[in-house]
Design a protein around this motif. Structure first.
Motif, PDB file in Angstrom:
ATOM      1  N   THR A 112      -0.388  30.201  43.766  1.00  0.00           N
ATOM      2  CA  THR A 112       0.625  29.292  44.294  1.00  0.00           C
ATOM      3  C   THR A 112       0.080  27.875  44.375  1.00  0.00           C
ATOM      4  N   GLU A 113      -1.196  27.740  44.640  1.00  0.00           N
ATOM      5  CA  GLU A 113      -1.796  26.417  44.791  1.00  0.00           C
ATOM      6  C   GLU A 113      -1.995  25.707  43.453  1.00  0.00           C
ATOM      7  N   THR A 114      -2.259  26.468  42.386  1.00  0.00           N
ATOM      8  CA  THR A 114      -2.624  25.838  41.113  1.00  0.00           C
ATOM      9  C   THR A 114      -1.536  25.894  40.052  1.00  0.00           C
ATOM     10  N   GLY A 115      -0.674  26.900  40.108  1.00  0.00           N
ATOM     11  CA  GLY A 115       0.225  27.171  39.002  1.00  0.00           C
ATOM     12  C   GLY A 115      -0.426  28.135  38.019  1.00  0.00           C
ATOM     13  N   LEU A 116       0.188  28.304  36.864  1.00  0.00           N
ATOM     14  CA  LEU A 116      -0.308  29.223  35.840  1.00  0.00           C
ATOM     15  C   LEU A 116      -1.484  28.576  35.123  1.00  0.00           C
ATOM     16  N   VAL A 117      -2.628  29.284  35.097  1.00  0.00           N
ATOM     17  CA  VAL A 117      -3.867  28.680  34.612  1.00  0.00           C
ATOM     18  C   VAL A 117      -4.353  29.279  33.295  1.00  0.00           C
ATOM     19  N   ALA A 118      -4.355  30.618  33.184  1.00  0.00           N
ATOM     20  CA  ALA A 118      -5.032  31.248  32.052  1.00  0.00           C
ATOM     21  C   ALA A 118      -4.420  32.618  31.769  1.00  0.00           C
ATOM     22  N   TRP A 119      -4.878  33.241  30.686  1.00  0.00           N
ATOM     23  CA  TRP A 119      -4.366  34.551  30.274  1.00  0.00           C
ATOM     24  C   TRP A 119      -5.457  35.336  29.544  1.00  0.00           C
ATOM     25  N   ARG A 120      -5.230  36.646  29.446  1.00  0.00           N
ATOM     26  CA  ARG A 120      -6.085  37.504  28.636  1.00  0.00           C
ATOM     27  C   ARG A 120      -5.302  38.761  28.258  1.00  0.00           C
ATOM     28  N   ASP A 121      -5.825  39.496  27.268  1.00  0.00           N
ATOM     29  CA  ASP A 121      -5.173  40.713  26.781  1.00  0.00           C
ATOM     30  C   ASP A 121      -5.833  41.985  27.292  1.00  0.00           C
ATOM     31  N   PRO A 150      -8.804  43.563  30.484  1.00  0.00           N
ATOM     32  CA  PRO A 150      -9.713  43.279  31.600  1.00  0.00           C
ATOM     33  C   PRO A 150     -11.163  43.110  31.164  1.00  0.00           C
ATOM     34  N   ASP A 151     -11.504  43.600  29.969  1.00  0.00           N
ATOM     35  CA  ASP A 151     -12.868  43.454  29.474  1.00  0.00           C
ATOM     36  C   ASP A 151     -13.116  42.083  28.861  1.00  0.00           C
ATOM     37  N   GLU A 152     -12.059  41.291  28.703  1.00  0.00           N
ATOM     38  CA  GLU A 152     -12.184  39.975  28.096  1.00  0.00           C
ATOM     39  C   GLU A 152     -12.205  38.885  29.167  1.00  0.00           C
ATOM     40  N   ALA A 153     -12.668  37.712  28.779  1.00  0.00           N
ATOM     41  CA  ALA A 153     -12.595  36.544  29.663  1.00  0.00           C
ATOM     42  C   ALA A 153     -11.186  35.964  29.612  1.00  0.00           C
ATOM     43  N   PHE A 154     -10.790  35.275  30.681  1.00  0.00           N
ATOM     44  CA  PHE A 154      -9.531  34.544  30.679  1.00  0.00           C
ATOM     45  C   PHE A 154      -9.671  33.289  29.825  1.00  0.00           C
ATOM     46  N   ILE A 155      -8.570  32.907  29.165  1.00  0.00           N
ATOM     47  CA  ILE A 155      -8.536  31.707  28.327  1.00  0.00           C
ATOM     48  C   ILE A 155      -7.570  30.702  28.956  1.00  0.00           C
ATOM     49  N   LEU A 156      -8.003  29.467  29.119  1.00  0.00           N
ATOM     50  CA  LEU A 156      -7.166  28.432  29.717  1.00  0.00           C
ATOM     51  C   LEU A 156      -5.939  28.142  28.856  1.00  0.00           C
ATOM     52  N   SER A 158     -17.391  29.522  28.511  1.00  0.00           N
ATOM     53  CA  SER A 158     -17.304  28.408  27.569  1.00  0.00           C
ATOM     54  C   SER A 158     -16.458  27.332  28.245  1.00  0.00           C
ATOM     55  N   GLU A 159     -16.172  26.273  27.541  1.00  0.00           N
ATOM     56  CA  GLU A 159     -15.361  25.211  28.123  1.00  0.00           C
ATOM     57  C   GLU A 159     -13.920  25.636  28.351  1.00  0.00           C
ATOM     58  N   ARG A 160     -13.500  26.747  27.721  1.00  0.00           N
ATOM     59  CA  ARG A 160     -12.108  27.178  27.856  1.00  0.00           C
ATOM     60  C   ARG A 160     -11.966  28.633  28.281  1.00  0.00           C
ATOM     61  N   SER A 161     -13.033  29.290  28.678  1.00  0.00           N
ATOM     62  CA  SER A 161     -12.922  30.696  29.077  1.00  0.00           C
ATOM     63  C   SER A 161     -13.815  30.981  30.276  1.00  0.00           C
TER      64      SER A 161
END
Length: 394
Positions: A239-248, A250-256, A289-292
């Protein structure tokens, strides 16, 4: 802007969800899930419906007005009798000018302020989600539409995709299974996903599952795929940030998402207007990384119970005010399957016996003082105060 026009029926359901949350947080009046799912445009504000007192009506109207960035007087005009009347007023006001929206974190107390977000950023979140859900024929939602992620994903995103969205919160598991069709996307929190899987709901071909609100676990994702959901998307945000990242997975990192980038230990968000703001995530982020990144624990001490953030220290402080209790600490017990229970470790006053009846009386009192997600499920009576680094007693 036509893609972001909200049907009046959806506005009525948003206002209903806002009212239910306000009644619980401010008036300790619990509205059960099925009752809330049955509230619609035709539901009266008074007897036979929400049954709002004068003070409850004023608070709920103010909450609805805050959500849509309107004056409460515009929502609760004289003569309003049904949710449809409030929805019509919100629709008219939002159509004229919707520049800021306010979302309140689930599980908050009545004193915490809502988080204001520029409407163009909320719309941008919906567009980001739509890019990942392109090709779906229909959306089926089990989440409330008034949270920031729920609103962006299940109210605005279907408009962009030009697909219908069915509010399935009132459906039984059998009815949900019969409703799901080829090409659908089902949206739920991990807690609700566990319920769906446990009840044996199977997906048709080409069905997708979307999850947010709590971290998805590998075992739950595996069970979802066994049930036929071949594609899974998990969104991260708050709620504080909005939608930030996604992944396909649980074993993967989130991507901005594209509007975000890393800025040291914080993040920068660029809005459609060109404005840039620096944001600290509500969770500790371990950057790969810079985006995950991968998720660490919460920064504010909250734990998630059914996708609602609760604060053990605040709960313990509340329980400590009971006349039987000398001191209390609350811990979270993560059970197999990802289900979290709250456990109250209580030291009673010297004259109070540690009996089942004592636990029942404390629990009955907690029902009047705490939200449904904040109530402990287990009460342990301790001979000595529990240190914070101790393991919960068996």
């Amino acid at each position: 802007m036509k893609a972001f026009v909200i049907p009046r029926e959806r506005i009525a359901r948003i206002i209903a969800a806002l009212a239910a949350e306000e009644l619980g947080a401010r008036f300790k009046r619990h509205v059960d899930f099925l009752t809330l799912a049955g509230w619609s445009e035709e539901t009266p504000l008074g007897a036979g419906g929400l049954a709002l007192s004068k003070s409850e009506r004023a608070a709920c109207a103010r909450r609805a007005a805050d959500f849509f960035g309107l004056d409460p007087v515009l929502i609760d005009a004289a003569g309003a009798e049904r949710l449809a009347d409030w929805a019509r007023a919100a629709e008219d006001g939002a159509t004229r000018s919707l520049t800021v929206m306010r979302f309140t974190p689930a599980g908050r107390d009545s004193e915490r302020e809502a988080c204001a977000h520029p409407a163009d950023e909320v719309f941008a979140d919906a567009a980001a989600a739509a890019n990942l859900l392109y090709g779906r024929r229909r959306m089926i939602s089990l989440v409330a539409p008034h949270g920031l992620l729920g609103f962006s994903t299940t109210v605005l995103t279907p408009n962009l995709l030009r697909i219908p969205c069915l509010d399935a919160r009132g459906l039984s598991p059998d009815a949900l299974g019969e409703t799901l069709a080829f090409g659908d996307v089902l949206v739920a929190t991990p807690t609700l996903w566990r319920y769906v899987i446990r009840e044996g709901v199977l997906a048709p071909d080409n069905a997708m599952g979307v999850s947010f609100g709590e971290p998805m676990t590998s075992d739950l994702a595996a069970e979802m795929r066994k049930a036929g959901f071949g594609a899974i998307r998990e969104f991260y945000g708050s709620t504080e940030t909005g939608l930030v990242a996604w992944r396909d997975s649980p074993d993967e990192a989130f991507i901005l998402f594209d509007c975000w980038r890393r800025d040291g230990e914080k993040m920068l968000r660029r809005s459609p207007s060109g404005a840039v703001r620096r944001v600290k995530a509500m969770d500790i982020l371990h950057w790969e990384s810079e985006r995950s990144f991968r998720l660490g624990g919460r920064r504010d001490g909250a734990v998630q119970v059914g996708a609602v953030n609760v604060f053990p220290d605040r709960i313990a402080e509340t329980i400590s005010r009971h006349r039987f209790v000398e001191s209390c600490e609350v811990s979270a017990d993560g059970r197999p399957g990802g289900i979290t229970r709250l456990i109250a470790h209580i030291r009673l006053n010297a004259e109070i016996p540690p009996t089942e009846q004592t636990a029942r009386e404390i629990d009955a009192w907690c029902r009047t003082q705490l939200g449904s997600h904040e109530r402990p499920r287990i009460y342990h009576f301790e001979a000595e105060p529990l240190r914070r680094d101790d393991e919960p007693s068996a």
